[in-house]
Design a protein around this motif. Sequence first.
Motif, PDB file in Angstrom:
ATOM      1  N   THR A   1       0.474  -0.902  -0.042  1.00 61.61           N
ATOM      2  CA  THR A   1       0.158  -0.106  -0.002  1.00 61.61           C
ATOM      3  C   THR A   1       0.950   1.686  -0.390  1.00 61.61           C
ATOM      4  OG1 THR A   1      -1.807  -1.040   1.313  1.00 61.61           O
ATOM      5  CG2 THR A   1      -1.693   1.368   1.164  1.00 61.61           C
ATOM      6  N   GLY A   2       2.057   1.070   0.786  1.00 60.49           N
ATOM      7  CA  GLY A   2       3.163   2.420   1.010  1.00 60.49           C
ATOM      8  C   GLY A   2       3.797   2.797  -0.509  1.00 60.49           C
ATOM      9  N   ILE A   3       3.880   1.367  -1.046  1.00 63.28           N
ATOM     10  CA  ILE A   3       5.199   1.918  -2.312  1.00 63.28           C
ATOM     11  C   ILE A   3       4.022   1.634  -3.563  1.00 63.28           C
ATOM     12  CG2 ILE A   3       5.788   0.850  -3.922  1.00 63.28           C
ATOM     13  CD1 ILE A   3       7.266  -0.947  -1.338  1.00 63.28           C
ATOM     14  N   GLY A   4       2.479   1.377  -3.065  1.00 61.43           N
ATOM     15  CA  GLY A   4       1.297   2.388  -4.525  1.00 61.43           C
ATOM     16  C   GLY A   4       1.760   2.943  -4.058  1.00 61.43           C
ATOM     17  N   PHE A   5       1.543   4.237  -2.670  1.00 65.08           N
ATOM     18  CA  PHE A   5       1.265   5.334  -3.053  1.00 65.08           C
ATOM     19  C   PHE A   5       2.611   6.434  -3.273  1.00 65.08           C
ATOM     20  CE2 PHE A   5       0.947   9.160   0.746  1.00 65.08           C
ATOM     21  CZ  PHE A   5      -0.794   9.277  -0.059  1.00 65.08           C
ATOM     22  N   GLU A   6       3.508   6.083  -2.740  1.00 65.47           N
ATOM     23  CA  GLU A   6       4.459   7.139  -3.640  1.00 65.47           C
ATOM     24  C   GLU A   6       4.254   6.555  -4.926  1.00 65.47           C
ATOM     25  OE1 GLU A   6       8.583   6.166  -1.872  1.00 65.47           O
ATOM     26  OE2 GLU A   6       7.765   5.129   0.171  1.00 65.47           O
ATOM     27  N   ASN A   7       3.908   5.701  -5.935  1.00 60.72           N
ATOM     28  CA  ASN A   7       3.860   5.147  -6.988  1.00 60.72           C
ATOM     29  C   ASN A   7       2.732   6.524  -7.635  1.00 60.72           C
ATOM     30  OD1 ASN A   7       5.568   3.898  -7.498  1.00 60.72           O
ATOM     31  ND2 ASN A   7       4.309   1.988  -7.607  1.00 60.72           N
ATOM     32  N   ILE A   8       1.983   6.930  -6.863  1.00 59.92           N
ATOM     33  CA  ILE A   8       0.752   7.877  -7.308  1.00 59.92           C
ATOM     34  C   ILE A   8       0.746   9.205  -7.005  1.00 59.92           C
ATOM     35  CG2 ILE A   8      -1.505   8.521  -6.446  1.00 59.92           C
ATOM     36  CD1 ILE A   8      -2.307   6.527  -5.500  1.00 59.92           C
ATOM     37  N   ILE A   9       2.313   9.934  -6.318  1.00 58.11           N
ATOM     38  CA  ILE A   9       2.322  10.642  -5.966  1.00 58.11           C
ATOM     39  C   ILE A   9       3.724  11.397  -7.029  1.00 58.11           C
ATOM     40  CG2 ILE A   9       4.228  12.439  -4.027  1.00 58.11           C
ATOM     41  CD1 ILE A   9       1.328  11.839  -3.204  1.00 58.11           C
ATOM     42  N   ASN A  10       4.213  10.391  -7.104  1.00 57.21           N
ATOM     43  CA  ASN A  10       5.210  10.334  -8.332  1.00 57.21           C
ATOM     44  C   ASN A  10       4.754  10.387  -9.497  1.00 57.21           C
ATOM     45  OD1 ASN A  10       7.265   9.776  -6.548  1.00 57.21           O
ATOM     46  ND2 ASN A  10       7.548   7.881  -7.034  1.00 57.21           N
ATOM     47  N   THR A  11       3.446  10.343  -9.731  1.00 56.48           N
ATOM     48  CA  THR A  11       2.823  10.124 -11.014  1.00 56.48           C
ATOM     49  C   THR A  11       1.847  11.294 -12.112  1.00 56.48           C
ATOM     50  OG1 THR A  11       1.363   8.539 -10.612  1.00 56.48           O
ATOM     51  CG2 THR A  11       3.329   7.372 -11.930  1.00 56.48           C
ATOM     52  N   VAL A  12       1.517  12.061  -9.830  1.00 55.18           N
ATOM     53  CA  VAL A  12       0.587  12.713 -10.221  1.00 55.18           C
ATOM     54  C   VAL A  12       0.919  14.226 -11.571  1.00 55.18           C
ATOM     55  CG1 VAL A  12      -0.475  14.888  -9.055  1.00 55.18           C
ATOM     56  CG2 VAL A  12      -1.027  12.580  -8.277  1.00 55.18           C
ATOM     57  N   ALA A  13       2.015  14.498 -11.163  1.00 56.28           N
ATOM     58  CA  ALA A  13       2.176  15.633 -11.997  1.00 56.28           C
ATOM     59  C   ALA A  13       2.214  15.540 -12.881  1.00 56.28           C
ATOM     60  CB  ALA A  13       3.625  15.880 -11.217  1.00 56.28           C
ATOM     61  N   HIS A  14       2.504  14.268 -13.699  1.00 56.33           N
ATOM     62  CA  HIS A  14       2.153  13.874 -14.854  1.00 56.33           C
ATOM     63  C   HIS A  14       1.080  14.029 -16.280  1.00 56.33           C
ATOM     64  CE1 HIS A  14       6.971  13.871 -14.716  1.00 56.33           C
ATOM     65  NE2 HIS A  14       6.772  12.357 -13.720  1.00 56.33           N
ATOM     66  N   ARG A  15       0.337  14.011 -14.732  1.00 56.16           N
ATOM     67  CA  ARG A  15      -1.092  13.965 -15.577  1.00 56.16           C
ATOM     68  C   ARG A  15      -2.334  14.823 -15.416  1.00 56.16           C
ATOM     69  NH1 ARG A  15      -3.812   8.288 -13.985  1.00 56.16           N
ATOM     70  NH2 ARG A  15      -4.856   8.483 -15.871  1.00 56.16           N
ATOM     71  N   GLY A  16      -1.337  16.681 -14.685  1.00 55.25           N
ATOM     72  CA  GLY A  16      -2.408  17.544 -14.517  1.00 55.25           C
ATOM     73  C   GLY A  16      -3.672  17.459 -12.840  1.00 55.25           C
ATOM     74  N   ILE A  17      -3.236  16.644 -12.402  1.00 56.98           N
ATOM     75  CA  ILE A  17      -4.313  16.125 -11.437  1.00 56.98           C
ATOM     76  C   ILE A  17      -3.810  16.388 -10.036  1.00 56.98           C
ATOM     77  CG2 ILE A  17      -4.769  14.581 -10.015  1.00 56.98           C
ATOM     78  CD1 ILE A  17      -3.871  12.264 -12.390  1.00 56.98           C
ATOM     79  N   MET A  18      -4.864  17.037  -9.623  1.00 57.64           N
ATOM     80  CA  MET A  18      -3.965  18.133  -8.120  1.00 57.64           C
ATOM     81  C   MET A  18      -4.401  17.157  -7.039  1.00 57.64           C
ATOM     82  SD  MET A  18      -6.502  21.239  -6.615  1.00 57.64           S
ATOM     83  CE  MET A  18      -5.179  22.360  -5.590  1.00 57.64           C
ATOM     84  N   LEU A  19      -3.999  16.670  -6.332  1.00 57.90           N
ATOM     85  CA  LEU A  19      -4.319  15.579  -5.144  1.00 57.90           C
ATOM     86  C   LEU A  19      -4.091  16.520  -3.557  1.00 57.90           C
ATOM     87  CD1 LEU A  19      -4.347  12.905  -4.330  1.00 57.90           C
ATOM     88  CD2 LEU A  19      -2.000  12.307  -4.392  1.00 57.90           C
ATOM     89  N   LEU A  20      -5.786  16.521  -3.137  1.00 56.87           N
ATOM     90  CA  LEU A  20      -5.462  17.449  -2.270  1.00 56.87           C
ATOM     91  C   LEU A  20      -5.356  16.214  -0.942  1.00 56.87           C
ATOM     92  CD1 LEU A  20      -7.648  19.486  -3.070  1.00 56.87           C
ATOM     93  CD2 LEU A  20      -6.231  19.882  -1.940  1.00 56.87           C
ATOM     94  N   ILE A  21      -4.511  15.705   0.217  1.00 52.12           N
ATOM     95  CA  ILE A  21      -3.814  15.251   1.041  1.00 52.12           C
ATOM     96  C   ILE A  21      -4.501  15.784   2.850  1.00 52.12           C
ATOM     97  CG2 ILE A  21      -2.819  12.966   2.211  1.00 52.12           C
ATOM     98  CD1 ILE A  21      -1.108  13.588  -0.464  1.00 52.12           C
ATOM     99  N   THR A  22      -4.944  15.221   2.940  1.00 52.16           N
ATOM    100  CA  THR A  22      -5.132  15.480   4.761  1.00 52.16           C
ATOM    101  C   THR A  22      -5.235  15.036   6.021  1.00 52.16           C
ATOM    102  OG1 THR A  22      -7.825  15.144   5.275  1.00 52.16           O
ATOM    103  CG2 THR A  22      -7.554  16.705   4.157  1.00 52.16           C
ATOM    104  N   VAL A  23      -4.451  15.197   6.917  1.00 48.98           N
ATOM    105  CA  VAL A  23      -4.447  14.528   7.679  1.00 48.98           C
ATOM    106  C   VAL A  23      -3.695  15.120   9.642  1.00 48.98           C
ATOM    107  CG1 VAL A  23      -1.587  15.211   7.304  1.00 48.98           C
ATOM    108  CG2 VAL A  23      -2.202  12.982   8.316  1.00 48.98           C
ATOM    109  N   GLN A  24      -4.405  14.319  10.652  1.00 52.27           N
ATOM    110  CA  GLN A  24      -4.320  15.266  11.336  1.00 52.27           C
ATOM    111  C   GLN A  24      -3.053  15.830  12.106  1.00 52.27           C
ATOM    112  OE1 GLN A  24      -6.245  14.382  14.933  1.00 52.27           O
ATOM    113  NE2 GLN A  24      -7.740  12.837  13.712  1.00 52.27           N
ATOM    114  N   ASP A  25      -1.763  14.769  11.685  1.00 50.43           N
ATOM    115  CA  ASP A  25      -0.179  15.084  12.311  1.00 50.43           C
ATOM    116  C   ASP A  25       0.949  14.282  11.540  1.00 50.43           C
ATOM    117  OD1 ASP A  25       2.485  14.293  13.559  1.00 50.43           O
ATOM    118  OD2 ASP A  25       1.144  14.933  14.646  1.00 50.43           O
ATOM    119  N   SER A  26       1.691  15.138  10.534  1.00 54.75           N
ATOM    120  CA  SER A  26       2.459  14.451  10.093  1.00 54.75           C
ATOM    121  C   SER A  26       3.506  13.495   9.660  1.00 54.75           C
ATOM    122  CB  SER A  26       3.711  15.649   9.620  1.00 54.75           C
ATOM    123  OG  SER A  26       4.516  16.004  10.207  1.00 54.75           O
TER     124      SER A  26
END
Length: 217
Positions: A86-111
Amino acid sequence: SCVVTCTGHRDSGKTTASIAAAETRQRAYSSAIYIINYPEGMAPEHITPVPLNRMAELFSQVEPGATIIVDDASLIVNSKRTMTQTGIGFENIINTVAHRGIMLLITVQDSSDLNKAGLRADMLLMKPPEIAFMESERPRMRIISQIAAQHFQQIPESDWVKWVFGWVSERAYGMIEVVRPEWFTRQKAKYHKVMQGGGQGGRGYDQNVVEGEYREV
């Protein structure tokens, strides 16, 4: 296209700020909005809720220019899952977002709860940090959290819900006013408890709060 990560203590208005940002982008660019794990019956027509088990499918098929909100991301991709599939898949998502013109909004209580890939953000949004947990933030985030806290101290606490601190770099940061979407009532902001069978009000539901009123406790 960018990744925006929003932090802040529970009930501080992170989801509200994220939805407001997504709708601002939608008005400007007619971009689609998707929100992960949000109840279908509670979403307005201009926002598409996506079940958690279809998140990977969404990212593989989403149209360029779309906005995707991953609310309470630590429940899905927390820091303890960095080296898992799951973690590796999430990293792949982050790395590819910029190349597809997508805005990814993430919310979390604590970094410190979030997979480190979520902090490779183009912009940080911060609601008032939880002072008791500020020391648990990652070192770099701790410094930015302190600056955010200083900015919030300059406005009345009763108005904190109307603002979010934005950070792009040491030369670009400041307070941003948040206009709460009219459809996003207090009941809909507490959707997690509704999904868990906690009744109509959701998290922290107060039967004395009139429908449509927005109030921080």
